[in-house]
Every structure is written in C-alpha cells, then in structure tokens.
Design a protein around this motif. Structure first.
Motif, short mmCIF file in Angstrom:
data_model
loop_
_atom_site.label_atom_id
_atom_site.label_comp_id
_atom_site.label_asym_id
_atom_site.label_seq_id
_atom_site.Cartn_x
_atom_site.Cartn_y
_atom_site.Cartn_z
N SER A 216 -69.25 -39.68 -7.90
CA SER A 216 -68.54 -40.61 -8.80
C SER A 216 -69.50 -41.69 -9.28
CB SER A 216 -67.35 -41.26 -8.10
OG SER A 216 -66.28 -40.35 -7.99
N SER A 217 -70.36 -42.16 -8.38
CA SER A 217 -71.33 -43.19 -8.79
C SER A 217 -72.33 -42.60 -9.79
CB SER A 217 -72.08 -43.74 -7.58
OG SER A 217 -71.27 -44.63 -6.86
N ARG B 165 -63.43 -38.63 -3.89
CA ARG B 165 -64.60 -39.24 -4.53
C ARG B 165 -65.66 -39.62 -3.50
NH1 ARG B 165 -63.73 -39.90 -9.68
NH2 ARG B 165 -61.67 -40.32 -10.53
N PHE B 166 -66.92 -39.53 -3.95
CA PHE B 166 -68.06 -39.93 -3.10
C PHE B 166 -69.23 -40.22 -4.04
CE2 PHE B 166 -71.39 -38.76 0.17
CZ PHE B 166 -71.09 -39.77 1.06
N ASP C 162 -60.48 -39.50 -13.98
CA ASP C 162 -59.24 -40.13 -13.52
C ASP C 162 -58.04 -39.23 -13.83
OD1 ASP C 162 -60.65 -42.38 -12.72
OD2 ASP C 162 -60.39 -43.39 -14.64
N LYS D 107 -56.69 -34.81 -8.11
CA LYS D 107 -57.37 -34.73 -6.81
C LYS D 107 -56.44 -35.06 -5.63
CE LYS D 107 -60.49 -37.62 -8.35
NZ LYS D 107 -59.65 -38.63 -7.74
N ARG E 111 -63.01 -52.36 -2.65
CA ARG E 111 -62.28 -51.62 -3.68
C ARG E 111 -61.42 -52.57 -4.53
NH1 ARG E 111 -59.82 -46.35 -4.46
NH2 ARG E 111 -57.99 -46.60 -5.78
N ASP F 165 -55.99 -49.66 -13.45
CA ASP F 165 -56.98 -50.58 -12.87
C ASP F 165 -58.11 -50.86 -13.87
OD1 ASP F 165 -58.96 -48.53 -12.64
OD2 ASP F 165 -58.06 -47.86 -10.76
N GLU G 274 -62.79 -43.02 -1.73
CA GLU G 274 -63.76 -44.03 -2.16
C GLU G 274 -63.40 -44.55 -3.54
OE1 GLU G 274 -67.88 -43.22 -1.77
OE2 GLU G 274 -67.71 -43.33 0.39
N PRO G 275 -63.63 -45.82 -3.83
CA PRO G 275 -64.03 -46.78 -2.84
C PRO G 275 -62.88 -47.02 -1.86
CG PRO G 275 -63.55 -47.90 -4.90
CD PRO G 275 -63.45 -46.44 -5.16
N LEU H 139 -61.85 -53.01 -8.58
CA LEU H 139 -60.84 -52.48 -9.52
C LEU H 139 -59.92 -53.55 -10.10
CD1 LEU H 139 -59.91 -49.11 -7.72
CD2 LEU H 139 -61.58 -49.50 -9.52
N TYR I 266 -69.97 -50.39 -5.22
CA TYR I 266 -69.56 -49.03 -4.83
C TYR I 266 -70.45 -48.53 -3.69
CZ TYR I 266 -66.23 -48.14 -8.64
OH TYR I 266 -65.13 -48.16 -9.46
N LEU J 198 -61.21 -49.92 -14.16
CA LEU J 198 -61.96 -48.78 -14.68
C LEU J 198 -61.09 -47.94 -15.63
CD1 LEU J 198 -64.95 -47.71 -13.74
CD2 LEU J 198 -64.05 -49.70 -12.59
N ARG K 82 -69.46 -47.69 0.23
CA ARG K 82 -69.83 -46.36 0.77
C ARG K 82 -70.60 -46.50 2.09
NH1 ARG K 82 -71.54 -44.14 -4.03
NH2 ARG K 82 -69.34 -43.71 -4.25
N TYR L 244 -69.95 -42.17 -13.11
CA TYR L 244 -69.35 -43.38 -13.72
C TYR L 244 -70.41 -44.46 -13.98
CZ TYR L 244 -64.51 -41.84 -13.03
OH TYR L 244 -63.31 -41.17 -13.09
N GLN L 245 -71.30 -44.69 -12.96
CA GLN L 245 -72.30 -45.75 -13.15
C GLN L 245 -73.56 -45.17 -13.82
OE1 GLN L 245 -70.20 -45.89 -10.13
NE2 GLN L 245 -69.21 -47.28 -11.56
C1 LIG Z 1 -66.23 -43.85 -5.78
C2 LIG Z 1 -66.40 -44.36 -7.18
C3 LIG Z 1 -65.30 -44.51 -8.00
N1 LIG Z 1 -65.46 -44.96 -9.26
C4 LIG Z 1 -64.26 -45.15 -10.09
C5 LIG Z 1 -63.47 -43.92 -10.40
C6 LIG Z 1 -62.06 -44.42 -10.55
O1 LIG Z 1 -61.90 -44.88 -11.89
C7 LIG Z 1 -62.00 -45.61 -9.61
C8 LIG Z 1 -61.38 -45.26 -8.28
O2 LIG Z 1 -60.04 -45.06 -8.47
P1 LIG Z 1 -59.24 -43.78 -7.86
O3 LIG Z 1 -57.84 -44.01 -8.33
O4 LIG Z 1 -59.35 -43.88 -6.38
O5 LIG Z 1 -59.85 -42.55 -8.39
O6 LIG Z 1 -63.36 -45.99 -9.40
C9 LIG Z 1 -66.72 -45.27 -9.74
O7 LIG Z 1 -66.85 -45.72 -10.89
N2 LIG Z 1 -67.80 -45.11 -8.94
C10 LIG Z 1 -67.71 -44.67 -7.67
O8 LIG Z 1 -68.73 -44.53 -6.95
#
Ligand SMILES: Cc1cn([C@H]2C[C@H](O)[C@@H](COP(=O)(O)O)O2)c(=O)[nH]c1=O
Ligand SMILES: Nc1ncnc2c1ncn2[C@@H]1O[C@H](COP(=O)(O)OP(=O)(O)OP(=O)(O)O)[C@@H](O)[C@H]1O
Length: 207
Positions: A100-101, A96-97, A12, A16, A50, A153, A39-40, A54, A70, A155, A74, A104-105
């Motif tokens: 990021s998943s 992001r695409f 974050d 970008k 989204r 947000d 994305e999202p 968030l 997410y 996240l 997508r 982050y996940q």
């Molecule tokens: C696509 C995607 C995003 N995230 C998370 C990353 C960021 O914290 C938010 C998106 O906010 P941004 O201001 O647009 O960067 O979501 C995620 O956890 N997983 C994903 O696939």
C-alpha cells in the motif's frame, strides 16, 4: 519463522475486509490459529497513528510525513504483533501492508517506489509476506461499492487523479514481485471471489 503471512491489497472498497473475514473462518474451521489485523493499525500505538493519518482535519500533512507515519505504524505493528505471532506459528492475515505504501505514497504521491521501499525496510527488516493477494476489479464496480460509504477518510477524499494512479499502480505491482504477489479477479459474487482466493492460498501453502 513457522507461521504463514498473508496480505491483502487493492484500491479502496475493492472488497478486502469482506474476503479476509471469510478466509479467517475458513482457516479456523480447519483448526488453524489465525490473527487478523490491518494497516495502518493493528496495535494500540499503530491505531493512534492511523487516526492521525486518516483524520480529514489534517489537510496540510506533507507527503513525506504521511509516508513516514505509515512506516512508523508498520514498525510498531511488526514488532508488537506480526513477528511474535509468526514466531508462535500462527497464520497472520493483514489488510494492507508495505505494498500500500509503494502504491499510495510511491506512485499516488509521486515519491517513488524505490524510495518508499527503502524507507520501509527499516520498519519491516526481513519480514515480508509469504503471499500477497491483489484485488483486480473494474473501476465502475469500485465506484458502486464506494457509493455505499457515508464517512470518507482523508485518503478516500483525495482527487480522482490520485485514485486513478493508485488503481493503475496495483495493476503493475505483480510484474515487480512475481513470486510473492498473486492477482485475483475481484469482480463477481463474494463466494466466487472467496473460492478464487482459496485456490491461490492453497497453492502458496503447498510450496
Ligand atoms: C497501509 C497503507 C494504507 N494507505 C491508505 C489506503 C487507504 O486509503 C487507507 C487505509 O484505509 P483502509 O480503510 O484500512 O483501507 O490508507 C496508504 O496510503 N499507505 C499505506 O501504507
Ligand atoms: N463481491 C462483492 N460483490 C458486491 N459487493 C461487495 C463484494 N465484496 C464486498 N462488497 C461490498 O463492497 C463494499 C466494500 O467492501 P469491503 O469493506 O470489504 O472493502 P475493503 O477493500 O475492505 O475497503 P477499504 O480498504 O476501503 O476499507 C462493502 O459494502 C461490501 O459489502
């Protein structure tokens, strides 16, 4: 597909959106047809998903639900905007695409990179980016850039431990997908980072 699909990734507030704007202008000045998306989000339905993901009110969202939302966002984005734009020969730049998943996940939420990749295959089918630029940046600099933000947000409000895992995850992703992923040094001025990105993209487009 004749278009060119570019994705930007990183922790974050790594810069970008700032760079995507400059890249869009760069391509438009050269006469290319460019679609900028994120994305999202990126379509009406994906933007609604989204908002759900968030929303800080959704504190109880399970990690599995989050990963699926997410991926759902997508799937819609791919079918409605990304694939049709690439088929029309456009340059698609996406903030992001799938990576990021994975980070982050897969790493941040400990769901596992392989599991999240397989889950997302249903959403993306065969559409992967031609190049993914990952912003590598000093942690202190991220903090400085984040401090300028007022509304965080769901996240962004996560614990430091989560953001640390995300930060470390982005450092190793290039080792997993060395062909597609290029790291960029995102420290320095906006102009310096832009010039580094142009070089990486020019190389990728010449291939
Ligand atoms: C696509 C995607 C995003 N995230 C998370 C990353 C960021 O914290 C938010 C998106 O906010 P941004 O201001 O647009 O960067 O979501 C995620 O956890 N997983 C994903 O696939
Ligand atoms: N090279 C730079 N040097 C200093 N500040 C920068 C630089 N690039 C961007 N910034 C600033 O850092 C902040 C975050 O930038 P930006 O919104 O582009 O990041 P982002 O990666 O899109 O964030 P997020 O994914 O969390 O929405 C903004 O205040 C922006 O003006």
């Amino acid at each position: 597909m004749n278009g060119f699909f570019i994705t930007f990734e990183g922790p974050d507030a790594c810069g970008k959106s700032t760079q995507i704007n400059l890249l869009k202008n760069y391509f438009q000045d050269k006469g290319y047809d460019v679609v900028v998306t994120r994305e999202p989000g990126g379509t009406l339905i994906s933007e609604k998903i989204r908002a759900l993901i968030l929303d800080k009110e959704n504190k109880n969202m399970s990690y599995k639900t989050e990963a699926l939302l997410y991926a759902a966002s997508r799937a819609q984005h791919i079918d409605e905007l990304i694939k049709p734009s690439l088929l029309q020969g456009k340059i698609v730049i996406c903030d992001r695409f799938i990576d990021s998943s994975l980070i982050y996940q897969g790493i941040g939420r400990n769901l596992g990179i392989d599991k999240i990749y397989n889950l997302n295959l249903f959403a993306i089918e065969d559409t992967l980016p031609d190049i993914t630029i990952i912003f590598q940046i000093e942690e202190e600099e991220i903090q400085r850039r984040k401090n300028r933000r007022k509304n965080l947000d769901r996240l962004e409000c996560e614990k430091d431990e989560f953001h640390k895992k995300v930060y470390e995850g982005y450092k190793i992703l290039k080792d997993i997908y060395p062909e597609r992923i290029k790291n960029v040094d995102a420290n320095g001025t906006v102009k310096q980072v832009h010039e580094r990105i142009i070089k990486l993209i020019q190389n990728a487009m010449e291939k």
